[in-house]
Write an enzyme that holds these catalytic residues in place. Structure first.
Site, short mmCIF file in Angstrom:
data_model
loop_
_atom_site.label_atom_id
_atom_site.label_comp_id
_atom_site.label_asym_id
_atom_site.label_seq_id
_atom_site.Cartn_x
_atom_site.Cartn_y
_atom_site.Cartn_z
N ARG A 173 4.09 -3.44 19.76
CA ARG A 173 4.95 -3.70 18.79
C ARG A 173 5.36 -2.49 18.06
O ARG A 173 6.20 -2.42 17.28
CB ARG A 173 4.04 -4.54 17.71
N GLN A 220 -10.68 2.24 29.85
CA GLN A 220 -10.36 0.61 30.15
C GLN A 220 -9.05 0.81 30.87
O GLN A 220 -7.97 0.78 30.40
CB GLN A 220 -9.89 -0.14 28.89
N GLU A 275 -7.92 -17.28 16.62
CA GLU A 275 -6.83 -16.42 16.84
C GLU A 275 -5.52 -17.01 16.23
O GLU A 275 -5.40 -18.41 16.30
CB GLU A 275 -6.56 -15.55 18.07
N ASN A 294 0.22 -2.71 13.28
CA ASN A 294 0.71 -3.38 14.63
C ASN A 294 2.06 -2.81 14.89
O ASN A 294 2.61 -2.61 16.09
CB ASN A 294 0.73 -5.00 14.82
N LYS A 346 9.48 36.35 4.24
CA LYS A 346 8.79 35.79 5.64
C LYS A 346 7.95 37.13 5.66
O LYS A 346 8.19 38.33 5.61
CB LYS A 346 9.80 35.80 6.68
N ASN A 374 11.29 46.25 -8.26
CA ASN A 374 12.45 45.35 -8.33
C ASN A 374 13.39 45.53 -7.40
O ASN A 374 13.98 46.38 -7.11
CB ASN A 374 12.80 45.92 -9.93
N TYR A 392 15.31 43.36 11.89
CA TYR A 392 15.29 42.79 13.33
C TYR A 392 16.73 43.59 13.74
O TYR A 392 17.78 43.67 13.51
CB TYR A 392 15.60 41.30 13.37
C1 UD1 Z 1 -7.25 -8.29 16.42
C2 UD1 Z 1 -8.45 -9.63 16.57
C3 UD1 Z 1 -8.19 -10.51 15.22
C4 UD1 Z 1 -8.17 -9.51 14.05
C5 UD1 Z 1 -7.26 -8.27 14.27
C6 UD1 Z 1 -7.73 -7.37 13.00
C7 UD1 Z 1 -9.15 -10.18 18.82
C8 UD1 Z 1 -8.90 -11.14 20.13
N1 UD1 Z 1 -8.21 -10.35 17.74
O1 UD1 Z 1 -6.10 -8.93 16.62
O2 UD1 Z 1 -8.89 -11.27 15.13
O3 UD1 Z 1 -7.69 -10.26 13.07
O4 UD1 Z 1 -7.52 -7.52 15.28
O5 UD1 Z 1 -6.77 -6.30 12.93
O6 UD1 Z 1 -10.01 -9.13 18.76
N2 UD1 Z 1 -7.48 -3.37 22.54
C9 UD1 Z 1 -8.10 -2.58 23.43
N3 UD1 Z 1 -8.11 -3.24 24.79
C10 UD1 Z 1 -7.42 -4.27 25.16
C11 UD1 Z 1 -6.74 -4.83 23.81
C12 UD1 Z 1 -7.05 -4.37 22.59
O7 UD1 Z 1 -8.82 -1.41 23.45
O8 UD1 Z 1 -7.60 -4.79 26.18
C13 UD1 Z 1 -7.71 -2.52 21.15
C14 UD1 Z 1 -6.41 -2.08 20.65
O9 UD1 Z 1 -5.92 -0.82 20.86
C15 UD1 Z 1 -6.47 -2.31 19.18
C16 UD1 Z 1 -7.65 -3.14 18.98
O10 UD1 Z 1 -8.29 -3.32 20.19
O11 UD1 Z 1 -6.80 -0.97 18.50
C17 UD1 Z 1 -7.09 -4.43 18.48
O12 UD1 Z 1 -6.01 -5.05 19.50
P1 UD1 Z 1 -4.66 -5.86 19.02
O13 UD1 Z 1 -3.88 -6.00 20.14
O14 UD1 Z 1 -4.12 -4.96 17.81
O15 UD1 Z 1 -5.35 -6.87 18.30
P2 UD1 Z 1 -4.74 -8.03 17.30
O16 UD1 Z 1 -3.76 -9.02 17.76
O17 UD1 Z 1 -4.19 -7.27 16.08
CA CA Z 2 -4.29 -5.11 15.64
#
Ligand code: UD1
Ligand code: CA
Length: 453
Positions: free
Chosen positions: A17, A75, A158, A231, A354, A380, A390
């Site tokens: 996003r 990951q 969610e 986000n 500078k 002054n 330069y």
């Molecule tokens: C998530 C939570 C939601 C919460 C919200 C708070 C879950 C399923 N949902 O939703 O309940 O209200 O955060 O801000 O956990 N990430 C990884 N690997 C992945 C997916 C995500 O490292 O495979 C990391 C992202 O980089 C991020 C965090 O996990 O920092 C959250 O992921 P994001 O996709 O932003 O979750 P939300 O939809 O915001």
């Molecule tokens: Ca998030």
């Protein structure tokens, strides 16, 4: 070090996003990447280990955070937050204790809230303890389903999986949790992707444990702004505004007058002494330090700059400069890196300086360029003077002794030394060193009189 505490921050998500080539956690708020805010909130807890799960563009993140004592965990495929935490299993194989999990996109979290979360977790002998808040607009967040007595946590649902009856719930999951380790890693094996997004949701742990009769607790924070997740870029600007307000308020409470906080931007590392007044349109960045009773602005930017007490800087841009006490700068001055203004210096309008040191009480009041120069005290510099530093290939230095008087519109061609109390006539083009006390005039400038007294 707290041997019973480990931290894992999840930051592998694509951040779709944000619509950016840069990983979400490297987007900046007030000059500092989002992820640094989280690391700074965590560091007073002194964990035995801090792991950062990276994936999409992970190399960029590693490069930027290479100086932090972090364990990077890859990951490779982003299959959800539950899957992300699972990757930390190996890094934590020898660890037993509390595991604090934080999402990398919640930069406004405070150390106090994390401490409270850990405290409740231990006191309640909880399995999962979750930081929550009542969000005025909870859309997009996971919702908190409490037990009938309202004290325990039953599940987190969610947004996309909400039943119509759950739509009204305002209490949301902040994405900050404490779990038992190693127990959390066995429960992660039980997660499935049976949900609207087809992901392994970390949040499902709560429901699984609750069904096994294990107790989970929510910890609600009053300030919903603290747990906002970033986000997209609209969220980013909202977080920026909240952070700016927090910082400005802290300075105000410390005795700094900020005339228009909505138009004042002070980065987190900046220090300001009491009784300083900050006028509208001022931006203070990096390691800037401002002394007592200074007036900054309107419309002034200082970057990595130190300002001594009782100085005034009006409508100017100053970068990596040391400004002594009682100086006056601007309006419309541009002071560039490696400049030192000693006590009581005046730099006036349309002056660029500078890499120069300007001696005590010296004045460059209008329309001048001073580059690669050392000026003694009491000099002054007339309007229109150019330090020609330069030659097209190299920069050269100009050295002025004490109380040197440079006539208007002089050009000082470096390398050059001009002795104490020497003078130049208006329009002189000085190409050779000038002895102390001598006045030079013309093009190229030649001695005009006997030595001045
Ligand atoms: C998530 C939570 C939601 C919460 C919200 C708070 C879950 C399923 N949902 O939703 O309940 O209200 O955060 O801000 O956990 N990430 C990884 N690997 C992945 C997916 C995500 O490292 O495979 C990391 C992202 O980089 C991020 C965090 O996990 O920092 C959250 O992921 P994001 O996709 O932003 O979750 P939300 O939809 O915001
Ligand atoms: Ca998030």
């Amino acid at each position: 070090m707290d041997k019973e505490l480990a931290v894992v921050i999840l930051a592998a998500g694509k951040g779709t996003r944000m619509k950016s080539k840069k990983p979400k956690v490297l987007h900046e708020l007030m000059g500092k990447p989002i992820i640094r805010y989280i690391l700074d909130a965590v560091s007073p807890l002194n964990p035995a280990l801090t792991g950062l799960v990276v994936g999409h563009n992970g190399e960029q993140v590693k490069k930027q955070l290479g100086d932090s004592p972090l364990v990077f965990i890859d990951q490779e495929q982003q299959l959800g937050t539950g899957h992300a935490l699972k990757q930390a299993r190996e890094a934590l194989v020898d660890f037993k204790g509390n595991l604090l999990v934080i999402y990398g996109d919640t930069p406004l979290l405070t150390t106090e809230s994390l401490e409270k979360l850990l405290e409740v977790h231990t006191e309640n002998n909880s399995w999962a303890t979750v930081l929550t808040t009542d969000m005025p607009d909870p859309h997009g967040y996971g919702r908190i389903i409490r037990s009938e007595n309202g004290e325990e946590l039953q599940a987190i649902v969610e947004q996309k999986d909400l039943e119509p009856s759950q739509q009204q719930i305002q209490e949301i999951n902040s994405g900050t949790y404490v779990f038992r380790c190693p127990e959390v890693f066995s429960i992660l094996e039980k997660l499935d992707t049976d949900n609207k997004q087809g992901e392994y949701y970390l949040t499902d742990i709560v429901h699984i444990w609750a069904q096994e009769g294990k107790k989970n607790y929510p910890v609600k924070v009053d300030d919903y702004q603290e747990v906002m997740g970033i986000n997209d870029r609209v969220d980013l600007s909202q977080a920026f505004e909240i952070l700016r307000g927090r910082i400005n308020r802290q300075h105000q409470l410390n005795g700094v007058t900020i005339e228009d906080p909505a138009n004042t931007y002070i980065e987190p590392g900046v220090k300001i002494a009491p009784d300083t007044v900050i006028r509208p349109g001022t931006i203070l960045e990096g390691n800037t330090e401002v002394g007592e009773n200074v007036v900054l602005g309107p419309d002034t930017t200082l970057i990595d700059t130190r300002v001594g007490r009782d100085s005034r800087i009006i409508k100017s841009h100053v970068n990596k400069t040391e400004i002594g006490p009682g100086c006056s700068v601007g309006p419309f001055a541009h002071i560039r890196p490696e400049t030192v203004l000693q006590k009581g210096v005046k730099i006036g309008d349309f002056v660029e300086v500078k890499k120069s040191t300007i001696g005590e009480g010296s004045k460059v009041p209008h329309l001048a360029y001073v580059g690669d120069a050392t000026l003694g005290p009491g000099c002054n510099i007339g309007a229109g003077t150019i330090f020609a530093n330069y030659d097209g290939q190299k920069k050269h230095h100009t050295h002025l002794g004490r109380e040197v008087f440079i006539g208007s519109n002089s050009t000082l061609v470096a390398p050059l030394r001009i002795g104490d109390r020497a003078r130049t006539g208006a329009g002189a083009v000085v190409t050779r060193d000038v002895e102390a006390g001598v006045t030079v005039v013309g093009v190229p400038a030649k001695p005009f009189s006997k030595k001045n007294k």
